[in-house]
Design a protein around this motif. Structure first.
Motif, PDB file in Angstrom:
ATOM      1  N   LEU A  51       0.997  -1.598  -0.265  1.00 42.27           N
ATOM      2  CA  LEU A  51      -0.270  -0.109  -0.073  1.00 42.27           C
ATOM      3  C   LEU A  51       0.422   1.549  -0.080  1.00 42.27           C
ATOM      4  O   LEU A  51       0.326   2.375  -0.679  1.00 42.27           O
ATOM      5  CB  LEU A  51      -0.856  -0.246   1.229  1.00 42.27           C
ATOM      6  CG  LEU A  51      -2.228  -1.017   1.116  1.00 42.27           C
ATOM      7  CD1 LEU A  51      -3.179  -0.864   2.693  1.00 42.27           C
ATOM      8  CD2 LEU A  51      -2.678  -0.542   0.390  1.00 42.27           C
ATOM      9  N   LYS A  52       2.115   1.328   0.552  1.00 43.43           N
ATOM     10  CA  LYS A  52       2.732   2.216   0.597  1.00 43.43           C
ATOM     11  C   LYS A  52       3.531   2.620  -0.562  1.00 43.43           C
ATOM     12  O   LYS A  52       3.218   4.094  -1.031  1.00 43.43           O
ATOM     13  CB  LYS A  52       3.645   2.247   1.321  1.00 43.43           C
ATOM     14  CG  LYS A  52       2.801   2.193   3.204  1.00 43.43           C
ATOM     15  CD  LYS A  52       4.841   2.595   4.277  1.00 43.43           C
ATOM     16  CE  LYS A  52       3.766   2.371   5.870  1.00 43.43           C
ATOM     17  NZ  LYS A  52       4.973   2.259   6.817  1.00 43.43           N
ATOM     18  N   SER A  53       3.950   1.830  -1.390  1.00 46.27           N
ATOM     19  CA  SER A  53       4.487   1.447  -2.016  1.00 46.27           C
ATOM     20  C   SER A  53       3.263   2.408  -3.227  1.00 46.27           C
ATOM     21  O   SER A  53       4.652   2.958  -4.644  1.00 46.27           O
ATOM     22  CB  SER A  53       4.867   0.030  -3.345  1.00 46.27           C
ATOM     23  OG  SER A  53       6.267  -0.268  -1.881  1.00 46.27           O
ATOM     24  N   LYS A  54       3.024   1.684  -3.392  1.00 45.69           N
ATOM     25  CA  LYS A  54       1.425   2.345  -4.776  1.00 45.69           C
ATOM     26  C   LYS A  54       1.147   3.647  -4.584  1.00 45.69           C
ATOM     27  O   LYS A  54       1.608   4.751  -5.187  1.00 45.69           O
ATOM     28  CB  LYS A  54      -0.196   1.470  -4.216  1.00 45.69           C
ATOM     29  CG  LYS A  54      -1.180   1.657  -4.805  1.00 45.69           C
ATOM     30  CD  LYS A  54      -2.244   1.103  -4.361  1.00 45.69           C
ATOM     31  CE  LYS A  54      -3.553   1.645  -5.884  1.00 45.69           C
ATOM     32  NZ  LYS A  54      -4.546   0.778  -5.660  1.00 45.69           N
ATOM     33  N   ASP A  55       0.795   4.238  -2.526  1.00 46.88           N
ATOM     34  CA  ASP A  55       1.121   5.006  -2.562  1.00 46.88           C
ATOM     35  C   ASP A  55       1.644   6.268  -3.075  1.00 46.88           C
ATOM     36  O   ASP A  55       2.145   7.497  -3.317  1.00 46.88           O
ATOM     37  CB  ASP A  55       0.649   5.942  -1.410  1.00 46.88           C
ATOM     38  CG  ASP A  55       0.215   7.662  -1.623  1.00 46.88           C
ATOM     39  OD1 ASP A  55      -0.229   7.970  -1.170  1.00 46.88           O
ATOM     40  OD2 ASP A  55       1.370   7.854   0.525  1.00 46.88           O
ATOM     41  N   ILE A  56       3.516   5.716  -3.140  1.00 47.93           N
ATOM     42  CA  ILE A  56       4.635   6.746  -2.961  1.00 47.93           C
ATOM     43  C   ILE A  56       4.852   6.868  -4.601  1.00 47.93           C
ATOM     44  O   ILE A  56       4.871   7.230  -5.603  1.00 47.93           O
ATOM     45  CB  ILE A  56       5.987   5.661  -2.091  1.00 47.93           C
ATOM     46  CG1 ILE A  56       6.357   5.818  -1.113  1.00 47.93           C
ATOM     47  CG2 ILE A  56       7.059   6.509  -3.362  1.00 47.93           C
ATOM     48  CD1 ILE A  56       7.500   5.168  -0.884  1.00 47.93           C
ATOM     49  N   ALA A  57       4.694   5.878  -5.598  1.00 44.56           N
ATOM     50  CA  ALA A  57       4.484   5.663  -6.622  1.00 44.56           C
ATOM     51  C   ALA A  57       3.873   6.605  -7.177  1.00 44.56           C
ATOM     52  O   ALA A  57       3.783   7.118  -8.709  1.00 44.56           O
ATOM     53  CB  ALA A  57       4.185   4.504  -7.843  1.00 44.56           C
ATOM     54  N   TRP A  58       1.884   6.786  -6.538  1.00 42.20           N
ATOM     55  CA  TRP A  58       1.277   7.781  -7.229  1.00 42.20           C
ATOM     56  C   TRP A  58       1.743   9.392  -6.623  1.00 42.20           C
ATOM     57  O   TRP A  58       1.812   9.796  -7.649  1.00 42.20           O
ATOM     58  CB  TRP A  58      -0.356   7.496  -6.733  1.00 42.20           C
ATOM     59  CG  TRP A  58      -1.111   6.459  -6.941  1.00 42.20           C
ATOM     60  CD1 TRP A  58      -1.378   5.178  -7.348  1.00 42.20           C
ATOM     61  CD2 TRP A  58      -1.418   7.156  -8.889  1.00 42.20           C
ATOM     62  NE1 TRP A  58      -1.401   4.897  -8.557  1.00 42.20           N
ATOM     63  CE2 TRP A  58      -2.270   5.487  -9.228  1.00 42.20           C
ATOM     64  CE3 TRP A  58      -1.431   7.736  -9.606  1.00 42.20           C
ATOM     65  CZ2 TRP A  58      -2.491   5.558 -10.285  1.00 42.20           C
ATOM     66  CZ3 TRP A  58      -2.133   7.446 -10.996  1.00 42.20           C
ATOM     67  CH2 TRP A  58      -3.043   6.286 -10.909  1.00 42.20           C
ATOM     68  N   ARG A  59       2.451   9.725  -5.965  1.00 42.21           N
ATOM     69  CA  ARG A  59       3.229  10.690  -5.755  1.00 42.21           C
ATOM     70  C   ARG A  59       3.960  11.271  -6.366  1.00 42.21           C
ATOM     71  O   ARG A  59       4.016  12.055  -6.922  1.00 42.21           O
ATOM     72  CB  ARG A  59       3.750  10.501  -4.291  1.00 42.21           C
ATOM     73  CG  ARG A  59       2.556  11.218  -3.099  1.00 42.21           C
ATOM     74  CD  ARG A  59       2.467  10.571  -1.730  1.00 42.21           C
ATOM     75  NE  ARG A  59       1.992  10.701  -0.552  1.00 42.21           N
ATOM     76  CZ  ARG A  59       2.431  11.086   0.670  1.00 42.21           C
ATOM     77  NH1 ARG A  59       3.298  11.337   1.386  1.00 42.21           N
ATOM     78  NH2 ARG A  59       1.467  11.157   1.416  1.00 42.21           N
ATOM     79  N   ALA A  60       4.944   9.856  -6.686  1.00 41.30           N
ATOM     80  CA  ALA A  60       5.996  10.387  -7.521  1.00 41.30           C
ATOM     81  C   ALA A  60       5.538  10.826  -9.070  1.00 41.30           C
ATOM     82  O   ALA A  60       6.144  11.634  -9.739  1.00 41.30           O
ATOM     83  CB  ALA A  60       6.802   9.229  -7.354  1.00 41.30           C
ATOM     84  N   HIS A  61       4.112  10.024  -9.514  1.00 35.02           N
ATOM     85  CA  HIS A  61       4.179  10.753 -11.232  1.00 35.02           C
ATOM     86  C   HIS A  61       2.854  11.730 -10.924  1.00 35.02           C
ATOM     87  O   HIS A  61       3.134  12.639 -12.003  1.00 35.02           O
ATOM     88  CB  HIS A  61       2.682   9.437 -10.578  1.00 35.02           C
ATOM     89  CG  HIS A  61       2.095   9.335 -12.463  1.00 35.02           C
ATOM     90  ND1 HIS A  61       2.525   8.683 -13.656  1.00 35.02           N
ATOM     91  CD2 HIS A  61       0.511  10.194 -12.609  1.00 35.02           C
ATOM     92  CE1 HIS A  61       1.623   9.850 -14.259  1.00 35.02           C
ATOM     93  NE2 HIS A  61       0.522   9.713 -13.693  1.00 35.02           N
ATOM     94  N   GLN A  62       2.638  12.456  -9.802  1.00 32.61           N
ATOM     95  CA  GLN A  62       1.745  13.298  -9.935  1.00 32.61           C
ATOM     96  C   GLN A  62       3.281  14.596  -9.170  1.00 32.61           C
ATOM     97  O   GLN A  62       3.137  15.772  -9.996  1.00 32.61           O
ATOM     98  CB  GLN A  62       0.650  13.693  -8.309  1.00 32.61           C
ATOM     99  CG  GLN A  62       0.328  15.249  -8.070  1.00 32.61           C
ATOM    100  CD  GLN A  62      -1.051  15.167  -9.298  1.00 32.61           C
ATOM    101  OE1 GLN A  62      -1.767  14.214  -9.824  1.00 32.61           O
ATOM    102  NE2 GLN A  62      -0.657  16.491  -9.879  1.00 32.61           N
ATOM    103  N   LEU A  63       4.147  14.406  -8.423  1.00 31.89           N
ATOM    104  CA  LEU A  63       5.228  15.395  -8.633  1.00 31.89           C
ATOM    105  C   LEU A  63       5.504  15.370 -10.246  1.00 31.89           C
ATOM    106  O   LEU A  63       5.782  16.784 -10.926  1.00 31.89           O
ATOM    107  CB  LEU A  63       6.673  15.090  -7.738  1.00 31.89           C
ATOM    108  CG  LEU A  63       5.982  15.114  -6.132  1.00 31.89           C
ATOM    109  CD1 LEU A  63       7.022  14.108  -5.601  1.00 31.89           C
ATOM    110  CD2 LEU A  63       5.605  16.531  -5.800  1.00 31.89           C
TER     111      LEU A  63
END
Length: 99
Positions: A51-63
């Motif tokens: 779940l943390k990995s998924k959240d980090i991936a989406w945050r990186a994509h948004q950035l």
């Protein structure tokens, strides 16, 4: 790999983990065993990490998208300035050519 593919892969893994956890919980209800508790704890840790990995991936994509938007805005402004300077130069050439 695109963010949607990464997210889908992580979702699939989460579904697998949830299924495994349900199976272990059923087994534990039938025959309580410390090994099952340890396995459930390990699977819950893995689930939290996914779940943390998924959240980090989406945050990186948004950035990255935000940075791309800022870069495009700068390029757009630079293009407009270049067009303005070219127009001023063309007007100056016409003015000097007519004198």
């Amino acid at each position: 790999m695109q963010i949607r593919q990464i997210s889908a892969a992580l979702d699939a893994k989460l579904v697998q983990l949830d299924h495994q956890l349900k199976q272990l919980e059923k087994q534990y209800q039938q025959t309580p065993d410390q090994q099952l508790v340890d396995e459930m704890a390990a699977l819950n840790q893995i689930r939290d990490k996914l779940l943390k990995s998924k959240d980090i991936a989406w945050r990186a994509h948004q950035l990255r998208d935000d940075n791309d938007d800022q870069r495009r805005a700068r390029q757009r402004m630079t293009g407009l300035i270049m067009c303005g300077l070219s127009l001023i130069g063309a007007v100056a050439l016409v003015y000097f050519a007519l004198q």
